[in-house]
Design an enzyme around this catalytic site. Structure first.
Site, PDB file in Angstrom:
ATOM      1  N   CYS A 145       0.998  -1.149  -0.150  1.00 24.46           N
ATOM      2  CA  CYS A 145       0.029  -0.128  -0.202  1.00 24.46           C
ATOM      3  C   CYS A 145       0.873   1.300   0.052  1.00 24.46           C
ATOM      4  O   CYS A 145       1.874   1.376   0.802  1.00 24.46           O
ATOM      5  CB  CYS A 145      -0.862  -0.076   1.525  1.00 24.46           C
ATOM      6  SG  CYS A 145      -2.044   1.371   1.307  1.00 24.46           S
ATOM      7  N   ASP A 174     -18.625 -13.024  24.405  1.00 23.82           N
ATOM      8  CA  ASP A 174     -17.855 -12.295  23.679  1.00 23.82           C
ATOM      9  C   ASP A 174     -17.716 -10.908  23.910  1.00 23.82           C
ATOM     10  O   ASP A 174     -18.360  -9.890  23.377  1.00 23.82           O
ATOM     11  CB  ASP A 174     -18.360 -12.411  22.136  1.00 23.82           C
ATOM     12  CG  ASP A 174     -17.420 -12.126  21.064  1.00 23.82           C
ATOM     13  OD1 ASP A 174     -16.475 -11.416  21.383  1.00 23.82           O
ATOM     14  OD2 ASP A 174     -17.742 -12.081  19.859  1.00 23.82           O
ATOM     15  N   GLN A 176     -19.327  -8.505  12.763  1.00 22.15           N
ATOM     16  CA  GLN A 176     -17.935  -8.636  12.586  1.00 22.15           C
ATOM     17  C   GLN A 176     -17.565  -8.196  11.045  1.00 22.15           C
ATOM     18  O   GLN A 176     -18.250  -8.654  10.025  1.00 22.15           O
ATOM     19  CB  GLN A 176     -17.646 -10.226  12.695  1.00 22.15           C
ATOM     20  CG  GLN A 176     -17.859 -10.725  13.979  1.00 22.15           C
ATOM     21  CD  GLN A 176     -16.612 -10.531  14.854  1.00 22.15           C
ATOM     22  OE1 GLN A 176     -15.797  -9.891  14.503  1.00 22.15           O
ATOM     23  NE2 GLN A 176     -16.635 -10.880  16.110  1.00 22.15           N
ATOM     24  N   GLU A 185     -27.261  -7.759  25.706  1.00 26.33           N
ATOM     25  CA  GLU A 185     -26.261  -6.617  25.191  1.00 26.33           C
ATOM     26  C   GLU A 185     -26.521  -5.297  25.740  1.00 26.33           C
ATOM     27  O   GLU A 185     -27.945  -4.921  25.902  1.00 26.33           O
ATOM     28  CB  GLU A 185     -26.558  -6.828  23.722  1.00 26.33           C
ATOM     29  CG  GLU A 185     -25.894  -5.780  22.924  1.00 26.33           C
ATOM     30  CD  GLU A 185     -24.493  -5.523  23.026  1.00 26.33           C
ATOM     31  OE1 GLU A 185     -23.935  -4.336  23.012  1.00 26.33           O
ATOM     32  OE2 GLU A 185     -23.682  -6.413  22.983  1.00 26.33           O
ATOM     33  N   CYS A 229      -2.899  -1.643   8.964  1.00 26.96           N
ATOM     34  CA  CYS A 229      -2.025  -2.500   8.351  1.00 26.96           C
ATOM     35  C   CYS A 229      -0.668  -2.286   8.765  1.00 26.96           C
ATOM     36  O   CYS A 229       0.176  -2.332   7.721  1.00 26.96           O
ATOM     37  CB  CYS A 229      -2.458  -2.364   6.790  1.00 26.96           C
ATOM     38  SG  CYS A 229      -4.017  -2.620   6.418  1.00 26.96           S
ATOM     39  N   CYS A 285     -11.299 -10.657  21.400  1.00 20.60           N
ATOM     40  CA  CYS A 285     -10.462  -9.948  20.770  1.00 20.60           C
ATOM     41  C   CYS A 285      -9.270  -9.490  21.212  1.00 20.60           C
ATOM     42  O   CYS A 285      -8.524  -8.507  20.878  1.00 20.60           O
ATOM     43  CB  CYS A 285     -11.257  -8.818  19.957  1.00 20.60           C
ATOM     44  SG  CYS A 285     -11.850  -7.475  21.010  1.00 20.60           S
ATOM     45  N   CYS A 314      -7.412   1.918  -1.070  1.00 22.05           N
ATOM     46  CA  CYS A 314      -7.283   1.165   0.452  1.00 22.05           C
ATOM     47  C   CYS A 314      -7.623  -0.183   0.053  1.00 22.05           C
ATOM     48  O   CYS A 314      -8.592  -0.867  -0.662  1.00 22.05           O
ATOM     49  CB  CYS A 314      -8.296   1.615   1.358  1.00 22.05           C
ATOM     50  SG  CYS A 314      -8.348   0.838   2.855  1.00 22.05           S
TER      51      CYS A 314
END
Length: 485
Positions: free
Chosen positions: A78, A409, A310, A360, A87, A436, A187
């Protein structure tokens, strides 16, 4: 190791060997007892580095000269690499990225939770490591980040008659500079028509004389752009305006509708708050539906402008399959799905169990979860909105029953200590913990070890070329035997 030398007030560390990579993505070297974190360094590099920040036991540095390239190095693909905050690992071979992500998960679980990771399963890499995202958010700004070529152009033509540099930008925030936006030309994160839509919108705004947002003074017409795509081929575009006339909105939206007939959901929002969040703002539909659909294993999911889903659709499917496999359902389980979001996991496993109860914090996400259950003819789900520690009480469990399996999660911060304590009280037969953030997951696992043992661990790479990684852990209650494992 050669002795450090100083050039004026600048400290140079020569011939530093990069031996590892840190969780935040920087290369790691050691100069005597000093740990040095080096931006854009890859394990195996030998570099001279310039120290930019120094503490007692560690320093942060940048590469001054690369003496020896690591075998793990590759050319960044990139043009924005190094300036854009995303990235950050694209200068490292993908197989090496997976190795170090897995290593970081293992280190966090060993160090923070004292968990034996010898049986950890191989990390699941992403089949696609470019154009894998289904959602991107861009920012308009009247303060474009100027690169070296821009500065050289400005220096070469300082007289008043020279054309001024274009300072408007549509792109991403430069790290540590909230008011500076890197103007993005291409991108590699989201497939077409994402790049074409963004560039066309920028060109239209410049020609039409629409003002780009001033992030310091909170002035200007155009503020943000959200583009969502789905595996079903649908496209959502949401333009966020600030101080703007309705005829300007109509002109821009009409142009997008005419230029991109493939847009199935064309939306706009007027946000005059000082922060960019849109969850408390009205989303207005200019053309098409107010949502798009995603599909997974025969299930359809409604995705609105505010919906959580996601961002790597293909890898999300793999993640959910692993979650379901770890749970090992027999068909008669009561499942609690904590931090259920839009109920994606809850609906994904619902047909394999007796009942799923999802909790939630965000009310609009629960509305999506309920809609998605109805859309797919699923009638064995219940969803509740509210703070997890306030909803998941002893009275709630008495009313709905003790779960056989808990799927959790949580966000990057992990679970609140009160939620962990409630899990310990519940004594569900199994817990499947999807995270995560391996560090906060390890912190929670250290508490859960009082009554649970870790049976399986499997990292999943959702975000190639970044340091981020998902991790799935199966825990079993020590007081019972798990069936069918």
């Amino acid at each position: 190791m050669s002795r450090n030398r100083k050039a004026g007030t600048v400290t140079i560390i020569p011939d530093l060997c990069i031996i590892d990579i840190a969780e935040e993505g920087k290369g790691v070297g050691k100069a005597d007892e000093l740990v040095v974190f080096v931006e854009k360094a890859v394990p195996g590099d030998v570099v001279d580095v310039r120290v930019v920040k120094k503490k007692k036991n560690f320093a942060e540095a940048v590469i001054e000269q690369l003496h020896k390239k690591s075998e793990l190095r590759t050319d960044p693909f990139c043009q924005h690499f190094g300036t854009c905050g995303g990235c950050k690992w694209q200068h490292m071979e993908y197989d090496a990225q997976l190795k170090f992500k897995s290593k970081n998960v293992e280190a966090a679980l060993q160090r923070l939770a004292k968990i034996d990771t010898t049986g950890m399963e191989p990390i699941l890499g992403s089949a696609a490591n470019k154009y894998y995202r289904n959602k991107l958010e861009y920012t308009f700004s009247n303060k474009r980040w100027l690169n070296k070529a821009d500065m050289d152009e400005r220096s070469a033509a300082p007289d008043a008659d020279s054309p001024e540099l274009e300072m408007n930008a549509l792109g991403f925030h430069v790290p540590l500079r909230f008011d500076k936006i890197l103007d993005i030309q291409h991108c590699y994160l989201q497939a077409e028509p994402s790049n074409t839509i963004r560039n066309e919108l920028r060109d239209y705004a410049l020609k039409a004389g629409l003002s780009f947002y001033d992030l310091r003074n909170h002035e200007g017409s155009l503020r943000n752009l959200i583009i969502r795509t789905s595996s079903t081929g649908e496209v959502m575009v949401a333009v966020v305006f600030a101080y703007v006339e309705q005829d300007q909105i109509n002109g821009l939206m009409a142009h997008l509708k005419s230029r991109f007939p493939e847009i199935t959901s064309l939306l706009y929002i007027v946000n005059q708050k000082k922060n960019d969040t849109i969850f408390d703002q009205e989303v207005r539909t200019y053309a098409g539906r107010d949502h798009i659909f995603e599909e997974m294993e025969g299930l359809k999911f409604k995705i609105g402008a505010k919906s959580f889903y996601q961002t790597n659709s293909d890898q999300a499917y793999e993640l959910y399959k692993i979650t379901k496999e770890f749970a090992g359902f027999s068909g008669d389980e009561l499942v609690y799905d904590l931090y259920t979001g839009a109920g994606t996991i809850a609906n994904f496993v619902a047909r394999s169990v007796k009942q799923v109860i999802g909790i939630e914090y965000v009310p609009t996400a629960i509305e999506d979860a309920q809609f998605n259950s109805a859309l797919n003819g699923i009638d064995n789900t219940l969803f509740y909105a509210g703070d997890m520690k306030d909803i998941l009480t002893r009275e709630f469990i008495t009313e709905h029953g003790k779960p056989d399996v808990v799927i959790t999660d949580p966000p990057r911060a992990g679970m609140h200590v009160d939620v962990v304590e409630r899990l310990l009280e519940m004594e569900a037969e199994k817990i499947v913990y999807v995270s995560c953030n391996a560090a906060t997951q390890a912190r929670d696992l250290a508490l859960l070890k009082e009554k649970y043992e870790v049976l399986r661990i499997k990292p999943v790479d959702m975000f190639p070329h970044t340091q981020h990684v998902e991790n799935v852990v199966l825990l079993k209650f020590k007081g019972q035997q798990i069936k069918d494992l």
